[in-house]
Design a protein around this motif. Sequence first.
Motif, short mmCIF file in Angstrom:
data_model
loop_
_atom_site.label_atom_id
_atom_site.label_comp_id
_atom_site.label_asym_id
_atom_site.label_seq_id
_atom_site.Cartn_x
_atom_site.Cartn_y
_atom_site.Cartn_z
N UNK A 81 0.82 -1.20 0.06
CA UNK A 81 0.13 -0.03 0.08
C UNK A 81 0.83 1.22 -0.20
N UNK A 82 2.05 1.33 0.74
CA UNK A 82 2.77 2.40 0.86
C UNK A 82 3.50 2.66 -0.64
N UNK A 83 3.85 1.67 -1.17
CA UNK A 83 4.53 1.58 -2.67
C UNK A 83 3.60 2.17 -3.65
N UNK A 84 2.29 2.48 -3.44
CA UNK A 84 1.22 3.11 -4.46
C UNK A 84 1.60 4.56 -4.27
N UNK A 85 2.06 5.07 -3.26
CA UNK A 85 2.25 6.65 -3.19
C UNK A 85 3.55 7.18 -3.66
N UNK A 86 3.62 8.41 -4.39
CA UNK A 86 4.78 8.76 -4.74
C UNK A 86 5.81 8.68 -3.88
N UNK A 87 5.81 8.98 -2.67
CA UNK A 87 7.13 9.09 -1.85
C UNK A 87 7.62 7.91 -1.60
#
Length: 1079
Positions: free
Chosen positions: A859-865
């Motif tokens: 889920x975190x890797x879906x975000x640009x950061x």
Amino acid sequence: MPTSFTVVPVEAQGEERDGQRQEEEEEEDEERDRGSGDGIARESSPFINNAEMDRGNMYEGKNMALFEEEMDSNPMVSSLLNKLANYTNLTQGVVEHEADEDSKRKEVKVPRMGTFIGVYLPCLQNILGVILFLRLTWIVGTAGVLESFIIVFMCCACTMLTAISMSAIATNGVVPAGGSYYMISRSLGPEFGGAVGLCFYLGTTFAGAMYILGTIEILLTYISPSAAIFKAEEVGEETEAMLNNMRVYGTCIITLMAIVVFVGVKYVNKLALVFLACVILSIIAIYAGVVKTAFDPPDFPICLLGNRTLSKRSFDVCAKFTESNNETKTTTLWRLFCDSSLLNATCDDYFSLNNVTEIQGIPGIMSGVLTDNLWSTYSEKGSIVEKKDQPSVAGSEETKMGGLPYVFTDIMTYFTMLVGIYFPSVTGIMAGSNRSGDLKDAQKSIPTGTILAISTTSFIYLSCIVLFGACIEGVILRDKFGEAVNGNLVVGTLAWPSPWVIVIGSFFSTCGAGLQSLTGAPRLLQAIARDGIVPFIQVFGHGKANGEPTWALLLTAGICEIGILIASLDSVAPILSMFFLMCYMFVNLACAVQTLLRTPNWRPRFKYYHWTLSFLGMSLCLALMFICSWYYALIAMLIAGCIYKYIEYRGAEKEWGDGIRGLSLNAARYALLRVEDSPPHTKNWRPQLLVLLNLDSEQLVKHPRLLSFTSQLKAGKGLTIVGSVLQGIYLDKSTETQKAEENVKALMGVEKTKGFCQIVVSPNFRDGISYLIQSAGLGGMKHNTVLMAWPQSWKQTENRFSWKNFVDTVRETTAAQQALLVAKNIDLFPTNQERFTEGNIDVWWIVHDGGMLMLLPFLLRQHKVWRKCKMRIFTVAQMDDNSIQMKKDLQMFLYHLRLNAEVEVVEMFENDISAFTYEKTLMMEQRSQMLKQMQLSKNEREREAQLIHDRNTASHSTPVVKASVAAAVPEKVQMTWTKEKLVAEKHKHKDSNVSGFKDIFNMKPNQSNVRRMHTAVKLNGVVLNKSQHAQLVLLNMPGPPKNRKGDENYMEFLEVLTEGLDRVLLVRGSGREVITIYS
């Protein structure tokens, strides 16, 4: 009943003073009502929380003393009724009474208009116009009487259904002027209101362009053809020359009209009745002409070659040759078809084979021509207008027809295109509602006047279709520009006493309608701009000192010029049809939504409406949009959709009690009832977060990065509840609670965290957290995961309760079967603006927790950061494990989970407990014991101080109080303190404290704690070795001990476990599977 009364004061001494004060207040009230002495009454709002409420009108007598503390917010009914009864509508463009931002603006008292003058005649003038005079005969000839009847009936039914819906909305309370924009925006919300309002503005603006093009067409085609600037030099260039003339004349006229509107808009309004009189006289002339055709048809002969219609602009005599003095002479017509005037000249093949005949263009209503005009005659562009059932011999197809004097069709015709051209002729039904501010009784006049106007115009249009088909020859009806009747206006040939009645009447009618559009459209744009819902058009809310919308007029003239440059009336008409149809569709939607929702405020005085009629009107509008032109419909919807999304993201937030909000609440309720209260399927599981924030003394968030991490983890999906606890009593903390909620919501907006805020006030912090965990959410929409920050200052003595609260929170999430995420070193976590270009997200999978550790990095890797970070998964192998097989199994498991990650199995063999571990455990236990002793001694000191305080209180009280205290708390009163007892007690505590501290330094560590510390130290060493430079480390979070005496040791174990790592997320599963290998 008189509204003035005298209050006789009770105190006789203050009679004179009170009378004087009352007179002064009455004078002030009169002065305030007069405004600045200019005789202009100031507008007032009748609503309860009006800040301008006259203080002198409040009844402050003793009879109502029970309510006197609430007088500021809740005035007496006696002072309110007069304002309610004399309430005046706000004029178009100002902010409505709910947000009375312009209360100082003065309103000029004007004579109020009734139904006939205020609604019926303006609607009549706006509905009847250019299409009736210039295109209705052509539509009847092309589509036939039957299909034309269907077109007109559909369009009139659409406007009638819209008028019924509009009447219901307009009579549901006081409607300030603003027309359809006001009704839609207050019924469907600012997004729909702004989008449809701007579409309605564009429609009104393009209508102005259409009227101006109609004016020029009448001028250059029927009044003064010689005034054309561009002439056709070659055959076939007539259309292009006409379009260029339209552009030049149109630009001049739009400039002239804009100057007229800018300088003297009042003259436009005064001339409106003159223009309306022209329209009515023209229609009367048409009906009079129809009656005359029954016994004396006018003489308008048509020249036919075979069955082909000839244009009489180029010749006078309808014959091939004439006989004069026994001599045969060729005519002008002969020379147009032959290469010379001689009888033996070479002529056009079709001209040689067919005879020239002359028939009457208007045979009359008794001629039976209606049967010939019943059916449609659609044609391609450039085809010749031919008479059906007329004998004709076909000639050679190779002959060029461009230079021959036939009547050609200028555009390809088909049913849907005619609908788009005709529909603007039924628009204008909003004219009455736009003037609601000037009506005596808007709630009575708008429904009656609008529906009567639509009924009248529908009768006129439908009867004209039948009468045109019954009186006029079909080839004349299809002759758009009257070329076969010497360039006369076709409908003018039917009129009595002269065609010039129609020509002049239609010219002034179109001029007036164009001026009205240029007057109304800028005011509509000004109304939208002043509402402040579309930021980039707010500049158009300003104007001259008297309120005239100067900037809006300039923009309107510019957009109108675009329509002028298109130059074709038949091309501009479908464009404005789209915008008007979209506006009418949303008026029907607004009425249907309000009716179906049954909102308490929906109480229209107009009772003859039903949601099925509104739904039918909405469906008809949508169907007509795509019937007219599917690509124009899509473009109009795209424009409205873009405006809607722009207002949604950038526009001002307005709360107008709109129906869409009610619809959303109903939909939310329905969805919540549908969502089962049982846990979702594993495939649908996602972390629904409850984020626990800590606030400082100023109610500001201590760790804003926690919300940044939330938005990175959620990406706007699922449920997010941001909660915090204020310690105290709600009655005392209501202001702080509101401030805290505002601060948290502001930070959520900055961090783009989409969710809900919930602030709880509780006597202690621990109970508040428990309340949030238990009660946050609604029905099936409850959180399943708690996110909180690690208490960094848990070792400090002044925060001795922080670690207890933390451990209790861990226990409560476990009891509630909820997952727990603890972010350590949260202030080092990235903001939403940062981007990691490389690095790893390391997962240390020690025990199985349902798959949370696998799901969170995904889920975190879906975000640009975190997008460019790689995922690595580590697991620990014991001495008896086959590490090679474990790695293969883990790779296969990740393959089935469709997760891309590197896998590594770390071998951690058992070895002897080191002296470091033993010493660290001993120090931990000594510290814990010392804190307990210090806490104990502090409690003793507090107890001593309390006892001394009780003794002093008892000695200074009265005998009666002593007796009552003795009865209630006998042990406190009977306690006697002497100096010797006090010294002995102190020495006893001192000796016990000293012996306690001696025991601390002689104690041995608990073996269970030693083993736990050994695990923490070993695991920390392995994690540091592999993941010290990772961007984020995810670890299984061990559970707290069952024995509460070891809670502080548990904090120490977690501290040792994560020591030396920058960013750590401790994860504790909820006890259920959250990720699956199945589809």
